[in-house]
Write a protein that holds these residues in place. Sequence first.
Motif, PDB file in Angstrom:
ATOM      1  N   UNK A  95       0.826  -1.197   0.000  1.00 34.94           N
ATOM      2  CA  UNK A  95       0.000   0.000   0.000  1.00 34.94           C
ATOM      3  C   UNK A  95       0.867   1.255   0.000  1.00 34.94           C
ATOM      4  N   UNK A  96       1.976   1.216   0.732  1.00 41.30           N
ATOM      5  CA  UNK A  96       2.890   2.358   0.747  1.00 41.30           C
ATOM      6  C   UNK A  96       3.449   2.609  -0.651  1.00 41.30           C
ATOM      7  N   UNK A  97       3.772   1.519  -1.388  1.00 46.26           N
ATOM      8  CA  UNK A  97       4.268   1.668  -2.757  1.00 46.26           C
ATOM      9  C   UNK A  97       3.186   2.262  -3.649  1.00 46.26           C
ATOM     10  N   UNK A  98       1.926   1.859  -3.418  1.00 43.90           N
ATOM     11  CA  UNK A  98       0.821   2.416  -4.206  1.00 43.90           C
ATOM     12  C   UNK A  98       0.673   3.908  -3.950  1.00 43.90           C
ATOM     13  N   UNK A  99       0.851   4.318  -2.688  1.00 45.96           N
ATOM     14  CA  UNK A  99       0.751   5.732  -2.360  1.00 45.96           C
ATOM     15  C   UNK A  99       1.884   6.506  -3.028  1.00 45.96           C
ATOM     16  N   UNK A 100       3.094   5.915  -3.070  1.00 50.31           N
ATOM     17  CA  UNK A 100       4.214   6.582  -3.748  1.00 50.31           C
ATOM     18  C   UNK A 100       3.872   6.870  -5.203  1.00 50.31           C
ATOM     19  N   UNK A 101       3.300   5.904  -5.889  1.00 50.33           N
ATOM     20  CA  UNK A 101       2.938   6.110  -7.287  1.00 50.33           C
ATOM     21  C   UNK A 101       1.905   7.222  -7.424  1.00 50.33           C
ATOM     22  N   UNK A 102       0.954   7.255  -6.503  1.00 46.85           N
ATOM     23  CA  UNK A 102      -0.064   8.293  -6.570  1.00 46.85           C
ATOM     24  C   UNK A 102       0.532   9.668  -6.275  1.00 46.85           C
ATOM     25  N   UNK A 103       1.420   9.750  -5.289  1.00 48.94           N
ATOM     26  CA  UNK A 103       2.058  11.019  -4.955  1.00 48.94           C
ATOM     27  C   UNK A 103       2.868  11.539  -6.138  1.00 48.94           C
ATOM     28  N   UNK A 104       3.601  10.655  -6.802  1.00 46.92           N
ATOM     29  CA  UNK A 104       4.413  11.072  -7.945  1.00 46.92           C
ATOM     30  C   UNK A 104       3.534  11.651  -9.050  1.00 46.92           C
ATOM     31  N   UNK A 105       2.378  11.048  -9.241  1.00 46.48           N
ATOM     32  CA  UNK A 105       1.475  11.534 -10.282  1.00 46.48           C
ATOM     33  C   UNK A 105       0.910  12.900  -9.921  1.00 46.48           C
ATOM     34  N   UNK A 106       0.709  13.148  -8.629  1.00 42.20           N
ATOM     35  CA  UNK A 106       0.155  14.423  -8.194  1.00 42.20           C
ATOM     36  C   UNK A 106       1.224  15.517  -8.142  1.00 42.20           C
ATOM     37  N   UNK A 107       2.457  15.119  -7.860  1.00 44.92           N
ATOM     38  CA  UNK A 107       3.543  16.092  -7.875  1.00 44.92           C
ATOM     39  C   UNK A 107       3.815  16.574  -9.292  1.00 44.92           C
ATOM     40  N   UNK A 135       2.606  15.231 -13.436  1.00 46.74           N
ATOM     41  CA  UNK A 135       1.942  14.186 -14.228  1.00 46.74           C
ATOM     42  C   UNK A 135       2.899  13.360 -15.076  1.00 46.74           C
ATOM     43  N   UNK A 136       3.961  13.964 -15.621  1.00 47.82           N
ATOM     44  CA  UNK A 136       4.880  13.205 -16.467  1.00 47.82           C
ATOM     45  C   UNK A 136       5.717  12.251 -15.621  1.00 47.82           C
ATOM     46  N   UNK A 137       6.096  12.695 -14.418  1.00 48.38           N
ATOM     47  CA  UNK A 137       6.809  11.800 -13.499  1.00 48.38           C
ATOM     48  C   UNK A 137       5.918  10.605 -13.169  1.00 48.38           C
ATOM     49  N   UNK A 138       4.650  10.888 -12.878  1.00 47.62           N
ATOM     50  CA  UNK A 138       3.729   9.800 -12.588  1.00 47.62           C
ATOM     51  C   UNK A 138       3.556   8.861 -13.762  1.00 47.62           C
ATOM     52  N   UNK A 139       3.509   9.423 -14.967  1.00 47.68           N
ATOM     53  CA  UNK A 139       3.383   8.603 -16.172  1.00 47.68           C
ATOM     54  C   UNK A 139       4.559   7.647 -16.309  1.00 47.68           C
ATOM     55  N   UNK A 140       5.781   8.186 -16.142  1.00 45.82           N
ATOM     56  CA  UNK A 140       6.971   7.348 -16.264  1.00 45.82           C
ATOM     57  C   UNK A 140       7.016   6.284 -15.172  1.00 45.82           C
ATOM     58  N   UNK A 141       6.632   6.665 -13.969  1.00 44.14           N
ATOM     59  CA  UNK A 141       6.667   5.722 -12.859  1.00 44.14           C
ATOM     60  C   UNK A 141       5.669   4.587 -13.067  1.00 44.14           C
ATOM     61  N   UNK A 142       4.434   4.938 -13.440  1.00 40.14           N
ATOM     62  CA  UNK A 142       3.422   3.892 -13.633  1.00 40.14           C
ATOM     63  C   UNK A 142       3.763   2.999 -14.823  1.00 40.14           C
ATOM     64  N   UNK A 143       4.364   3.583 -15.841  1.00 46.37           N
ATOM     65  CA  UNK A 143       4.790   2.780 -16.991  1.00 46.37           C
ATOM     66  C   UNK A 143       5.851   1.779 -16.567  1.00 46.37           C
ATOM     67  N   UNK A 144       6.791   2.207 -15.751  1.00 50.17           N
ATOM     68  CA  UNK A 144       7.854   1.310 -15.286  1.00 50.17           C
ATOM     69  C   UNK A 144       7.293   0.226 -14.378  1.00 50.17           C
ATOM     70  N   UNK A 145       6.330   0.594 -13.523  1.00 46.30           N
ATOM     71  CA  UNK A 145       5.763  -0.370 -12.580  1.00 46.30           C
ATOM     72  C   UNK A 145       4.637  -1.196 -13.190  1.00 46.30           C
ATOM     73  N   UNK A 146       4.245  -0.884 -14.422  1.00 51.15           N
ATOM     74  CA  UNK A 146       3.101  -1.539 -15.056  1.00 51.15           C
ATOM     75  C   UNK A 146       1.858  -1.427 -14.174  1.00 51.15           C
ATOM     76  N   UNK A 147       1.753  -0.281 -13.458  1.00 53.57           N
ATOM     77  CA  UNK A 147       0.624  -0.021 -12.560  1.00 53.57           C
ATOM     78  C   UNK A 147       0.503  -1.066 -11.459  1.00 53.57           C
ATOM     79  N   UNK A 148       1.585  -1.726 -11.129  1.00 55.12           N
ATOM     80  CA  UNK A 148       1.588  -2.762 -10.098  1.00 55.12           C
ATOM     81  C   UNK A 148       2.445  -2.288  -8.925  1.00 55.12           C
ATOM     82  N   UNK A 149       1.832  -1.897  -7.802  1.00 50.64           N
ATOM     83  CA  UNK A 149       2.621  -1.424  -6.661  1.00 50.64           C
ATOM     84  C   UNK A 149       3.621  -2.456  -6.156  1.00 50.64           C
ATOM     85  N   UNK A 150       3.258  -3.747  -6.236  1.00 52.82           N
ATOM     86  CA  UNK A 150       4.190  -4.773  -5.766  1.00 52.82           C
ATOM     87  C   UNK A 150       5.445  -4.804  -6.628  1.00 52.82           C
ATOM     88  N   UNK A 151       5.281  -4.645  -7.950  1.00 52.40           N
ATOM     89  CA  UNK A 151       6.455  -4.600  -8.809  1.00 52.40           C
ATOM     90  C   UNK A 151       7.326  -3.394  -8.457  1.00 52.40           C
TER      91      UNK A 151
END
Length: 675
Positions: free
Chosen positions: A56-68, A70-86
């Motif tokens: 859940x903490x990893x999921x929050x990190x992805x959400x925070x990055x997207x809110x800080x 949008x392009x950072x969030x895009x790159x992060x979610x692309x790398x993680x394949x939208x999977x917080x566990x990954x």
Amino acid sequence: MLKFFRKYNKFILAFGAAFLMIAFLIEPTLSIFMRGPEDQPVGRVEGQRLTEGDRQSAAVELDVLERVHPVVGMLARDLAENDPLKWLLMKHDARRLGLTASDAEVQNLLETFGLYEDELRQASARMGTSTGFVQQSLRSWLTLEQYRDLILGRTHVNPLERLQAMAFAMQAQELGDWQLMMQVEQMLADAFGHHRLSEPLIRHMLRDLQTTVSGEVAIVDARRYLDETDEPTDEEMQSLFEQYRDVPPGQGEPYGFGYRIPPRVKLEYLAIPIDRVREQVEIDEVDMLSYYEENEDEFRNDAEDIEAGEPEIQPYEQVRSRIQQTLRDQQADQLANRIVRAAQAMLVQHARQLQQHAGYRVVPDDYQPPSLREMADQIEQQFNVRPERYDDFADEWVPVHELEALPGIGRATLAGRDDISFRRYVHSAWELEPADDDPLVGMGLQAMLPSQPLERGDGSRFLFRLTEAQPSHAPESLETVADRVRQDAHLRKAYEQHLLPAMEQWLSDAREQGLESLAEAEGLMLETIRPTPRRAPDRQGRLSVPDVPGVGRSEALISGMFDIAERVSEGGRMAVSEADEADRLGVAEVDSRLSMVIYRVDRYQPVTEGQYREMVASPRVKSWVSQMMLSGDGDAMASLSNEAVRARVNFVPSEREARDDDAPAREPQRRPGQI
């Protein structure tokens, strides 16, 4: 168009040119995710326990990055394949590799986004989190950008430069300025790093190339269900035809359908068999004696025979028949060449009346060249050799790729040019629209006019004439290919309505009866899969899924076999054969063949450290890695897949996670020396 714009188009349209723009939402971030039993285990990484709270903490990190940003969030979610566990596992792998980001880098990034101390505090409060968590999230992203570059074998680029390049690209997209977008392409290439070899990438590739599985498969074809499948309706046939009418046969996804008509020709040809020519050749004794005298070295005995008492030159009587055969072959070859040239000259003479334009003759619709029967009669009168006439194909379309199957001429080549096959020569015909840089265009092959002479390996000669030729084209109507469409539509219905739903039942029966017993009872074809890797070089040297006999290339089959092998062998610690057969069985659909396979894994052979050290220095391996990277990161990206990351960190999911993900529940312990 640019790969970047194709890949990230949906993000670009959503975010526009929002570089350095803060996108905070009022709703607190932590309240969205921090629910549920945080202590629930999700798995272990090298003995370290991971919990639901960590995920859940990893999921929050992805959400925070997207809110800080949008392009950072895009790159992060692309790398993680939208999977917080990954995301969590990649952070662990990055720490293992010694990667991190400094406080100064994090602060520089915050200030670039306009988040100074007061702004950061206010923004964190709006997101319902702390300033420390925002800093931690950005540190994770900076670290994993380094990790991405390391694993993919790219030079590392400052993430701010990457963001700036993407912002310029977004502006070009928003403006619709394609010329500017092309200019930005090099900037994007630089921003995402240049390729270089990396150990993680090489290890991943060598595991794919050298780790093997073997076993057996039973093939179940959809044709088994045709009798219980309704015939396709007119609407279904028309829909299938429209979907694949302009697709070459065998290339339509996912079933290989395709109704585009390949290049094809109608033709007729004359064959001058060398045996018939040879019968007309008479060899004078004087010519044979002259040949013997002029080529003494050809008949000289070797030193051992001379020492044994043989004469230095073999006697004429001893080699007479050999000389006779040599001269007969030579004169037959010369006569065959004269015959085919004479036939060509007769046809060319008749075509001289036609006007020329751009290197070709202008052939009117009512043009009637001499018939092959007339040609054969004239040749027989002049040379006493009757050519064989093939005019069965003058009114029958023959696809160019099937020309090699034609009797006699199929394996012939241009006379004096063994490198130009009959099929290759036909491809250059004007009506087939050859490329301007085709070196054979200058030969001027066209319908209704004679070809250049061709020759087969035995010396037989050929002369052909295209009576009609069509380039590849989509059929005008369904009626043209109705039989093929009907068969395909019927088979697809059998596959989708009956075979696919029955897959689990087939697997259950195999586990109950055993694979061989089931195959014998149901009349299934069994194929042995010899040691097979995940990837193998194809004819062009590119790495791809291996071709399995009777099955073809099936990612589902190969991946399924490796998944079972790694699970039942505990990651290579025990022999696969020690497990029950039922645990070694699986099932996979093969869309390209409209069939499915029940497979059994019998052996699993991982790569050892010794094999790795032996191969890593091979120029061939380096060439494969370079080709993999230059081909667009297709296989290189696999080293960043969820499966690859889990394997690198030896992730062992909890029992609940294993049930959810169909992943192994026991920790894989690698044998000593295994990579």
